[in-house]
Design a protein around this motif. Structure first.
Motif, PDB file in Angstrom:
ATOM      1  N   SER A  51       5.770  -1.556   7.946  1.00  0.00           N
ATOM      2  CA  SER A  51       5.094  -0.525   7.159  1.00  0.00           C
ATOM      3  C   SER A  51       5.916   0.756   7.118  1.00  0.00           C
ATOM      4  N   GLN A 106       2.388  -0.641   3.968  1.00  0.00           N
ATOM      5  CA  GLN A 106       2.038  -1.968   4.480  1.00  0.00           C
ATOM      6  C   GLN A 106       2.160  -3.022   3.383  1.00  0.00           C
ATOM      7  N   LEU A 108       4.566  -9.947  24.046  1.00  0.00           N
ATOM      8  CA  LEU A 108       3.767 -10.099  22.814  1.00  0.00           C
ATOM      9  C   LEU A 108       3.031  -8.811  22.456  1.00  0.00           C
ATOM     10  N   ASP A 115      -4.216 -13.645   9.572  1.00  0.00           N
ATOM     11  CA  ASP A 115      -4.677 -12.735   8.507  1.00  0.00           C
ATOM     12  C   ASP A 115      -3.536 -12.233   7.621  1.00  0.00           C
ATOM     13  N   ASP A 159       0.862  -1.183   0.000  1.00  0.00           N
ATOM     14  CA  ASP A 159       0.000   0.000   0.000  1.00  0.00           C
ATOM     15  C   ASP A 159       0.902   1.238   0.000  1.00  0.00           C
ATOM     16  N   SER A 170       0.156 -13.171  12.346  1.00  0.00           N
ATOM     17  CA  SER A 170      -1.146 -13.774  12.648  1.00  0.00           C
ATOM     18  C   SER A 170      -1.789 -14.263  11.357  1.00  0.00           C
ATOM     19  N   TYR A 203       6.353  -7.573  20.491  1.00  0.00           N
ATOM     20  CA  TYR A 203       7.027  -8.478  19.573  1.00  0.00           C
ATOM     21  C   TYR A 203       5.956  -8.999  18.617  1.00  0.00           C
ATOM     22  N   ALA A 204       6.068  -8.639  17.354  1.00  0.00           N
ATOM     23  CA  ALA A 204       4.958  -8.862  16.428  1.00  0.00           C
ATOM     24  C   ALA A 204       5.052 -10.223  15.750  1.00  0.00           C
TER      25      ALA A 204
END
Lengths: 289, 794
Positions: free
Chosen positions: B769, B648, B702, B711, B643, B709, B705-706
């Motif tokens: 991003s 992103q 958490l 999605d 994007d 997931s 710290y990414a």
């Protein structure tokens, strides 16, 4: 992590709950859905000696059309708001924002009252309610008062609520005909809190914006009205150029308290606030249709 | 009752137990009189301990004892290193620090109390007086003059200097036609996040002097050996049990301080003790992964021919040497720098460096993801530099197909592979020309689409013990198995590797069923208990099937041989004419003369009519030591859309064609690939451990710290080629780590491809991003500056 030790009360009436808060004033914290408070307690950032769990009190969870507006019980969960036909039709941005909070487990537990009382700088609901307008009803053992939402968020994690008060209800005003709403959020990839989120409520009459309330969360120390953005929008035909110009000012009110962390610098937060202001306002205008 | 076959997608037999909460993990173990431990950990990256006052903690409710590092210095010994390198510096690694703490989370004391809550509360009351010292967290900075020094044994914080070379890179780049492309490649530090954190229960038998450690580990047998070596506890009096283990990704592949402390403390307090790691604690006390700073060069000609690669790596070891830390950035990295290419010249120098951070060791892929990322990024970077298609450049340099051994520049021998077949199959699924057309159209609309490729290879199936030993391994890397057929024809098998999510109970039983024709339900798979099962090195390096499965296969051949002989005897037939199929022995041309293997097993125990010299019973043991490693390889293709407003990155498509050799259970292999790819995408796009300069972990939970997931992933399109591995009798390679190894370069190559027309050439992981947005903005700025410079000239 484990919390430090505390005494736990689970009153079944509001009178009992507010009495406990008065008795243990300053020492007690109200536990609603627990999805902000418990994590803080586990990290020992919060170590209240007393917890007053208001989850056993009947009658605090409802969505009710009252006269012109809508009243929402403070223990109403995100999930209930996200799936309520009343909220979906009358305040689509609240339903949408509620559906985007964290994950389903959190949405099943977290409450509107808890979110407002905690006033996380990156919470979604404070900005949304700020954009809708309305008020927060707070009760003590002896009295009850209504706090206008514009005066409710005071500072980082700080509200106008006194430590002997419990939020019982959120009152939302009726939105005028021709009003569209939207919430647009850019989330932290780890916590899913808002890096920035923009809520917009825009009324169009005769092709012109007659009223606009825009609120920003995540960028600064608390949910904040973007009043300069609103002023640019009011009284104008909302062309893409006008929206873009208005959105450029969306972070103006929070520029002195911009957050900065390993996920986003202040500069990027400002940029993304502008990007999402465009998205939210455009979507609100389209919905006002 | 079903007999399964090799190659069948048998559903995981352990899942009903594990997903309905009936598994038994360390925290499910509750022993009579069990006390609980909590550790006091350093809040600083680097400090001297001036004094520890335990009095308030000792007065706290429920507290049984408090031990400091000084109290237990003698009993605890030092944590071991399991892999030697020439001139490796081995500073002492006390399980409880007693003079100096060297990283945030370094344990200095342990509190024992009746409950976990009491222990945690009391740990907060232990007063440690620290003298804070300057810290260094960056491996390159730590080697510079004036940097804070961690260990007197390691001047300039250098733990080792290691190198590997093949061909002559310096000579090769003297050719005037050769172009050299340089890039600094950083492979960021990652924090493992197994669903179950670590934990240990230690049970001391004062009467016998025995100790039992229940611990969440990938290596119960090595924990037993190392615990015994470190503490001097006689090995026959040490029992280690790995019960159900909820993930590890390599982080449970070491002897940890808490395991040693638990055993010693249980003996001191004469009660069983338990410690369960919290997630926050795991972030500082369980080994991290990756953390490379690398100066890389790739050299080649305008026509796309690559002549060599050169690497100078600063590998962050953290504050101490974790058990396998010396292995990961050396052999598992440097030997892989040729990739699937001819790569005639390779030069690699590695500096292992101590810093004030959590120790770094293997993390899913362990060295190979770092190597594959570097090689695949540099090959694409080279293609971009010479203006050629990255796929065409790969094809031009790829090794030819081989079935049985191909020596490469770094000195290793790839087992089998058809690299172009992977590439062709992946391209066919992907439809590359159609994508390039779509990309051109998207760019016209201002959209940013990119495709990334990685044609990876990795080394697994650890390992030929003699080779590993010559390179520094402190233990043999074979596996063993024991197959016991009971008188009823049911089987109990004992294996040395124990699972932490891989599905051994299914796949090993499936192998038994397919080999000897008994129903899979009749097979009990026992693992993880050193008093019960066969010795084994453990589950890591995608080795369980290639080494442990091969050991099991060999035991099953012995079972088949013995039952065949016994069946022939009972059927009164010449063994030459007795066939074995679907669990039944029959005599050729005599249809009613049959015996099932269950009947034969019964006879083996009845022992009433055995052939001359045959021992009763039916139990066979095999030890398997492979002759070579196994080398999975493949082609992964990834499409991202970026994007432009936010930067992103969204993964739109993911195609993976892998050669895992023969595949026993395709469903499990697909699941491993899905998970592996997800982890690789996580590294590419979101995960990063961030330390402040003074050694505080900024990504300490958490919330910061990414982890990726669901999605973030498209439906992955998986396919395979098969070149059976000659390294083991069942022709399998390994699938546990390949996805992780392949995915991060595929994703990053796609990100750069999406931005290449703007002039972007490289970006370090993770492609967050903001980082991508800045790259876009910087590229715009550079173009504006170039235009105005051109105007000024014109």
């Amino acid at each position: 992590m484990v919390t430090s030790s505390f005494d736990y009360f689970a009153p079944t009436t509001l009178d009992e709950a507010t009495s406990l808060l008065s008795r243990y004033r300053g020492e007690a914290k109200v536990l609603a859905g627990g999805h902000s408070l418990i994590p803080m307690m586990k990290l020992r950032l919060a170590e209240p000696g007393i917890l007053v769990d208001i989850g056993q009190i009947d009658g605090l969870s409802y969505i009710r059309e009252d006269g012109d507006g809508v009243s929402i019980g403070s223990m109403t969960t995100y999930r209930e708001m996200a799936t309520s036909s009343v909220i979906q039709s009358r305040y689509p941005l609240l339903a949408d924002a509620s559906s985007k909070v964290a994950d389903l487990q959190v949405r099943n537990r977290g409450t509107i009252g808890g979110s407002l009382a905690h006033s996380d700088p990156a919470g979604d609901i404070p900005a949304v309610v700020l954009a809708i307008g309305g008020s927060v009803v707070a009760r003590t053992r002896r009295s009850s008062r209504e706090i206008a939402i514009d005066r409710f968020q005071v500072d980082l994690l700080t509200t106008a609520l006194h430590d002997n008060e419990i939020i019982t209800e959120i009152k939302l005003p009726s939105l005028a005909a021709g009003t569209g709403t939207a919430y647009s959020k850019f989330h932290n990839p780890a916590s899913h809190y808002a890096i920035t989120g923009v809520a917009a409520v825009v009324t169009i009459s005769g092709g012109v914006c007659t009223e606009a309330r825009v609120a920003v969360t995540g960028a600064g120390d608390k949910a904040t009205r973007a009043r300069r953005t609103e002023r640019i929008l009011r009284g104008k035909e909302l062309t893409p150029a006008v929206i873009r110009r208005a959105a450029e000012r969306a972070a103006a009110e929070v520029e002195d308290t911009l957050n900065e962390d390993i996920h986003a610098t202040a500069e990027y937060r400002v940029h993304m606030t502008q990007v999402h202001a465009v998205k939210a306002i455009e979507a609100a205008v389209a919905a006002a249709g | 009752m079903a007999v399964t076959t090799f190659g069948e997608s048998v559903k995981r037999t352990e899942d009903p137990r594990l997903i309905t909460g009936r598994g038994k993990y360390v925290d499910d173990i509750r022993l009579s009189g069990m006390a609980h431990m909590a550790f006091v950990r350093s809040p600083y990256g680097h400090a001297n301990i001036k004094n520890i006052d335990t009095s308030a903690a000792l007065d706290s409710p429920g507290v049984i004892a408090v031990f400091t590092g000084a109290d237990l210095q003698e009993e605890l010994g030092g944590l071991p290193v399991g892999w030697m390198l020439p001139d490796l510096k081995q500073p002492p690694h006390p399980p409880l620090a007693f003079e100096t703490v060297r990283y945030l989370g370094d344990a200095v004391a342990v509190v024992v109390a009746d409950t976990a809550y009491q222990a945690t509360d009391a740990a907060g009351l232990v007063e440690v007086d620290y003298e804070v010292l300057p810290a260094v967290v960056n491996a390159e900075a730590a080697t510079k003059d004036g940097a804070p020094q961690l260990h007197q044994e390691a001047p300039n914080n250098v733990g080792f200097d290691w190198e590997v070379a093949g061909g002559d890179y310096a000579e090769a780049i003297k050719d005037p036609d050769v172009i050299v492309v340089k890039e600094r490649i950083v492979n960021q530090r990652l924090i493992p996040n197994s669903m179950e954190t670590r934990g240990v229960v230690a049970d001391y038998d004062a009467g016998k002097g025995n100790i039992t450690l229940y611990t969440s580990t990938q290596i119960p047998h090595l924990v037993k050996l190392l615990f015994s070596l470190v503490t001097g506890w006689p090995e026959q009096k040490v029992r280690v049990v790995a019960p159900d283990v909820g993930g590890g990704f390599g982080s449970k592949l070491y002897l940890y301080a808490e395991e040693v402390v638990a055993g010693i403390v249980a003996r001191q307090v004469k009660r069983p003790v338990k410690w369960i790691e919290s997630r926050s604690e795991a972030y500082v006390s369980t080994a991290h992964g990756r953390d490379h700073i690398c100066d890389a060069e790739i050299a080649g000609k305008k026509d796309g021919e690559i002549v060599g690669i050169k690497v100078n790596l600063y590998a962050n070891l953290g504050a101490y040497l974790s058990t396998f830390a010396p292995l990961i950035p050396t052999y598992l990295f440097g030997l892989m720098l040729g990739g699937v290419y001819k790569m005639p010249n390779v030069e690699c120098k590695v500096h292992g460096v101590f810093t004030n951070t959590t120790p770094v060791d293997a993390y899913r892929g362990a060295g190979r993801p770092e190597a594959a990322y570097l090689v695949e990024r540099m090959v694409s970077r080279f293609a971009q530099e010479i203006g050629r298609d990255p796929i065409a450049v790969r094809r031009k340099n790829m090794l030819a197909a081989h079935k049985n051994g191909r020596a490469v520049t770094t000195g290793v021998m790839y087992d089998s592979g058809d690299y172009k077949a992977n590439l062709n199959k992946a391209l066919e699924i992907f439809d590359y020309p159609a994508f390039r057309k779509e990309q051109r159209e998207a760019r016209r609309e201002g959209k940013l689409l990119g495709v990334g490729i990685s044609t990876y290879i990795e080394i697994c199936g650890m390992a030929p013990s003699a080779v590993a030993s010559s390179l520094g391994a402190g233990a043999g890397l074979w596996e063993s198995s024991n197959v016991r057929l009971h008188p009823t024809g049911k089987a109990t098998i004992y294996i040395g590797t124990s699972p932490h999510g891989q599905g051994h109970e299914t796949t090993m039983a499936q192998l038994v069923s397919s080999e000897i024709g008994i129903p899979i339900e009749d097979v009990e798979v026992l693992h993880g208990d050193t008093d019960q099962g066969q010795f084994g090195t453990g589950t890591f390096g995608s080795r369980s099937l290639a080494v442990g499965g091969a050991a099991l296969f060999n035991s099953l051949q012995k079972v088949k041989a013995k039952t065949h002989r016994l069946a022939s005897h009972l059927l009164e037939a010449d063994p030459k004419f007795v066939t074995f199929e679907n669990g039944t022995f029959s005599v050729e041309d005599i249809p009613d003369k049959t015996l099932t293997i269950q009947e034969v097993a019964g006879q083996a125990y009845a022992a009433a009519n055995l052939p001359p010299g045959m021992e009763p019973g039916l139990e066979e043991v095999s030890f398997f030591d492979p002759q070579n490693f196994a080398w999975p390889n493949g082609t992964h293709l990834c499409v991202v859309e970026i994007d432009p407003d936010s930067g992103q990155v969204k993964v739109q498509r993911y195609v993976a064609v892998d050669d895992f050799g023969n595949v026993l259970n395709p469903m499990i292999v697909d699941g491993m690939t899905h998970g592996g790819v997800a982890q690789g995408i996580g590294q590419a796009l979101s995960e990063q451990a961030v330390y402040s300069d003074d050694g505080q972990l900024l990504s300490g939970s958490l919330m910061d710290y990414a982890l990726p997931s669901a999605d973030m992933f498209p439906m992955m399109e998986l396919d395979r080629t098969v070149t059976p591995s000659p390294s083991n009798p069942i022709g399998v390679k390994g699938a546990g780590e390949a996805g992780t190894i392949a995915a991060s370069p595929a994703v990053m190559n796609a990100v750069i491809d999406a931005l290449a027309h703007l002039g972007v050439k490289h970006m370090d992981m993770p492609a967050t991003s903001e980082k991508v947005w800045r790259a876009i903005e910087d590229a715009k700025e550079a173009r504006r500056a170039a235009r105005s410079a051109a105007r000024a000239r014109g």
